[in-house]
Design an enzyme around this catalytic site. Sequence first.
Site, short mmCIF file in Angstrom:
data_model
loop_
_atom_site.label_atom_id
_atom_site.label_comp_id
_atom_site.label_asym_id
_atom_site.label_seq_id
_atom_site.Cartn_x
_atom_site.Cartn_y
_atom_site.Cartn_z
N HIS A 138 0.86 -1.19 0.00
CA HIS A 138 0.00 0.00 0.00
C HIS A 138 0.89 1.24 0.00
O HIS A 138 1.93 1.27 0.65
CB HIS A 138 -0.88 -0.01 1.26
CG HIS A 138 -1.75 1.19 1.41
ND1 HIS A 138 -2.76 1.50 0.53
CD2 HIS A 138 -1.79 2.16 2.35
CE1 HIS A 138 -3.38 2.60 0.92
NE2 HIS A 138 -2.81 3.03 2.02
N ASN A 139 0.49 2.25 -0.79
CA ASN A 139 1.30 3.48 -0.86
C ASN A 139 2.77 3.15 -1.07
O ASN A 139 3.66 3.65 -0.37
CB ASN A 139 1.14 4.31 0.43
CG ASN A 139 -0.23 4.93 0.56
OD1 ASN A 139 -1.00 4.97 -0.40
ND2 ASN A 139 -0.56 5.41 1.75
N GLU A 168 1.14 -0.35 -5.45
CA GLU A 168 0.16 0.71 -5.62
C GLU A 168 0.82 1.96 -6.22
O GLU A 168 1.91 2.36 -5.80
CB GLU A 168 -0.50 1.07 -4.29
CG GLU A 168 -1.62 2.08 -4.48
CD GLU A 168 -2.38 2.37 -3.20
OE1 GLU A 168 -3.61 2.45 -3.25
OE2 GLU A 168 -1.72 2.53 -2.14
N ASP A 170 -0.40 5.86 -7.02
CA ASP A 170 -1.39 6.93 -6.98
C ASP A 170 -1.00 8.01 -7.99
O ASP A 170 0.02 8.70 -7.81
CB ASP A 170 -1.46 7.55 -5.58
CG ASP A 170 -2.16 6.63 -4.58
OD1 ASP A 170 -2.65 5.57 -5.00
OD2 ASP A 170 -2.21 6.98 -3.39
N HIS A 183 0.81 10.95 -2.52
CA HIS A 183 -0.41 10.71 -1.76
C HIS A 183 -1.26 11.97 -1.83
O HIS A 183 -0.97 12.96 -1.16
CB HIS A 183 -0.08 10.35 -0.31
CG HIS A 183 -1.21 9.68 0.40
ND1 HIS A 183 -1.86 10.23 1.47
CD2 HIS A 183 -1.82 8.48 0.18
CE1 HIS A 183 -2.81 9.42 1.89
NE2 HIS A 183 -2.80 8.35 1.12
N GLU A 217 -4.25 3.96 -8.90
CA GLU A 217 -5.25 4.91 -8.43
C GLU A 217 -5.20 6.11 -9.37
O GLU A 217 -4.29 6.93 -9.30
CB GLU A 217 -4.93 5.33 -7.00
CG GLU A 217 -5.22 4.27 -5.95
CD GLU A 217 -6.70 4.02 -5.81
OE1 GLU A 217 -7.44 4.97 -5.51
OE2 GLU A 217 -7.11 2.88 -6.05
N LYS A 266 -4.12 -3.08 -12.83
CA LYS A 266 -5.38 -3.18 -12.08
C LYS A 266 -5.98 -1.79 -11.98
O LYS A 266 -5.32 -0.83 -11.57
CB LYS A 266 -5.11 -3.73 -10.68
CG LYS A 266 -6.31 -3.68 -9.75
CD LYS A 266 -5.91 -4.12 -8.35
CE LYS A 266 -7.01 -3.86 -7.34
NZ LYS A 266 -7.21 -2.42 -7.11
N ARG A 379 -9.11 -7.11 -2.41
CA ARG A 379 -7.96 -6.35 -1.90
C ARG A 379 -8.40 -5.56 -0.68
O ARG A 379 -9.45 -4.91 -0.70
CB ARG A 379 -7.41 -5.39 -2.97
CG ARG A 379 -6.22 -4.56 -2.50
CD ARG A 379 -5.71 -3.67 -3.62
NE ARG A 379 -4.52 -2.91 -3.22
CZ ARG A 379 -4.54 -1.68 -2.70
NH1 ARG A 379 -5.71 -1.05 -2.55
NH2 ARG A 379 -3.43 -1.07 -2.38
N ILE A 481 24.04 -5.18 29.90
CA ILE A 481 23.84 -6.59 29.56
C ILE A 481 22.35 -6.87 29.54
O ILE A 481 21.60 -6.35 30.38
CB ILE A 481 24.54 -7.50 30.59
CG1 ILE A 481 26.04 -7.17 30.66
CG2 ILE A 481 24.37 -8.97 30.22
CD1 ILE A 481 26.79 -7.96 31.71
N ASP A 483 18.72 -8.90 29.78
CA ASP A 483 18.02 -9.89 30.60
C ASP A 483 16.95 -10.53 29.72
O ASP A 483 15.78 -10.15 29.76
CB ASP A 483 17.36 -9.22 31.81
CG ASP A 483 18.35 -8.43 32.66
OD1 ASP A 483 19.49 -8.90 32.79
OD2 ASP A 483 17.97 -7.36 33.16
N ASP A 536 14.35 -7.85 25.96
CA ASP A 536 15.16 -7.57 27.14
C ASP A 536 14.22 -7.09 28.24
O ASP A 536 13.59 -6.03 28.11
CB ASP A 536 16.20 -6.50 26.78
CG ASP A 536 17.06 -6.10 27.97
OD1 ASP A 536 17.10 -6.87 28.96
OD2 ASP A 536 17.70 -5.03 27.90
#
Length: 588
Positions: A138-139, A168, A170, A183, A217, A266, A379, A481, A483, A536
Amino acid sequence: TTLHCETILKVNIHLNQNPTGFLGSEEFVHFYKMLTQRKEVVELFQEYSSDGQTLSHCDLEEFLREEQLEGDRSQEHALELIQRYEPSDTAKANHTMSIDGFLMYLTSADGSIFNSEDQRLYQDMTQPLKHYFISSSHNTYLLEDQLKGRSSVEGYIQALKRGCRCLEIDCWDGSSGEPVVYHGHTFTSKILFKDVINTVAKYAFKTSEYPVILSIENRCSVEQQKVMAQLLKDILGDMLLRTTIDGKVPSVLPSPEELKGKILVKGKKIGGLESLDADNPVSGEVSDEDDSSELRRDSLTTESLPSDSKVSRCVHSILTKELSDLVIYCKNEHFNNFEHARIHGKPYDISSFSESKARKIIKEAAADFAQHNARQITRVYPSGLRTDSSNFCPQDMWNVGCQMVALNFQTAGLEMDLNDGLFSQNNRCGYVLKPEILRNSEQQFNPDKPQDRKDYCPLILTIQVISGQQLPKVNNKVGSIVDPFVRVEIYGLPADQATQETSYIENNGLNPCWNETLEFAVHTPELALIRFVVEDYDMATKNDFIGQYTVPFSCIQSGYRHIHLLSKDGTSLRPSSLFVNINITEAS
């Protein structure tokens, strides 16, 4: 990576005693083995070793049969593994494997949790397009957020390299008579349409030879639509699909195999394939997917938009025959309802839904949606409210068979981990054959009631999380360090969603050992994804992400396996890994 203080101390003492101040080759190997010694692997090795020093090919065969569940293949495979991974020529000649060879095998692709057979192109690629999950973006042009972010052809390059097959684009009128991509109704930067198509032409089939779909688009004027059509034909040439593959109107969509090396457009189409001789353009809404209008309506006022975007919310335009004629098997078609689609739908019709609309349909009529998607392609795209280019969970849409679940590839996180996990199989070609339960339009499958299916057979997944290896630091402060703890997440049908985690190990990222067992019931394994996450632990603040790995349930290998961790953006963190023991049984 954190190191054993004891080992570091030994190295420092030795260097101080050595007048040269350097380690010799034999000393280097000795200290390397000290750093990489794996007690849990040594114990496993000795359990199957007849003499405590090596594994004969019979010992290794027994291990492969009993632990790795390789059955009849184990004898032949044992000899292959010795030749492939044993570093000693003498051991190879004697058909034996040392502890070094055993560790090399366990950390190799053969010892991975992901079955290497499923990483090759193993699925049937001759079924209609509607029967595949298709990796979709997308985009695609955006590298950042969808309000002020940067547009770049790099977005297309990266998506195609990750196996994406639906991009895509646009398209809007450019000031110099050339269409631009951005966009709409936002402050995102603009790139030329021709640069996008040149990029697609160059990278479309570098990762996968299967068809690429350009989801266009179209917001352009008649004049610039003609420019778009000409650019598509001139730049893509023979790659562009301009007619049906057999010259006939299809009763069913062609397969990925039949469309190898082809780029499909498309978009909206004048009439259908049955009326290819239409002479005149028609007036109508160019696209069903006006998510830029959705964004404007729901999250912005016209005063906050660029001056060129203060237009009517209802966008109508003329579609030119030149562009319409390039839409063959992927015609955008407005969705009315399931009954209308069943009676009037064409094989090449594609309906698009925003995530909110799709989620509403899933909640109200999941079984009908799954049956619809066994007949036609759907879609689903992110809501226009996601101005930060975040993603929705694609699993909900895959559960009902939605083929094109479009995500913002530029945004790392859980959702892209799932997408990468699903499409990591089948040679990463961007097409994954849907399970049979989602391909049969005559047999109704209800994702909310998996137990109602005829071949219902739930499985028990048991995961012994044994140890971790060389986990990266997440904090660059001196003395920091980790955990670490491990969380295992199951994504699939609602009945299968589950999470369990181990305890955390204090101050050990080199070789933490958990030896904890987690157990899950999986009702529909062919739709499930398993995500391993290492974090962590922090008592005061949010836990820090260390690494993850996502794998389709159907691709998991039983037995003692390594999981090679990936970073937040999906790149390798080698040599960081987890060591686990996997057991899959039928539920009683």
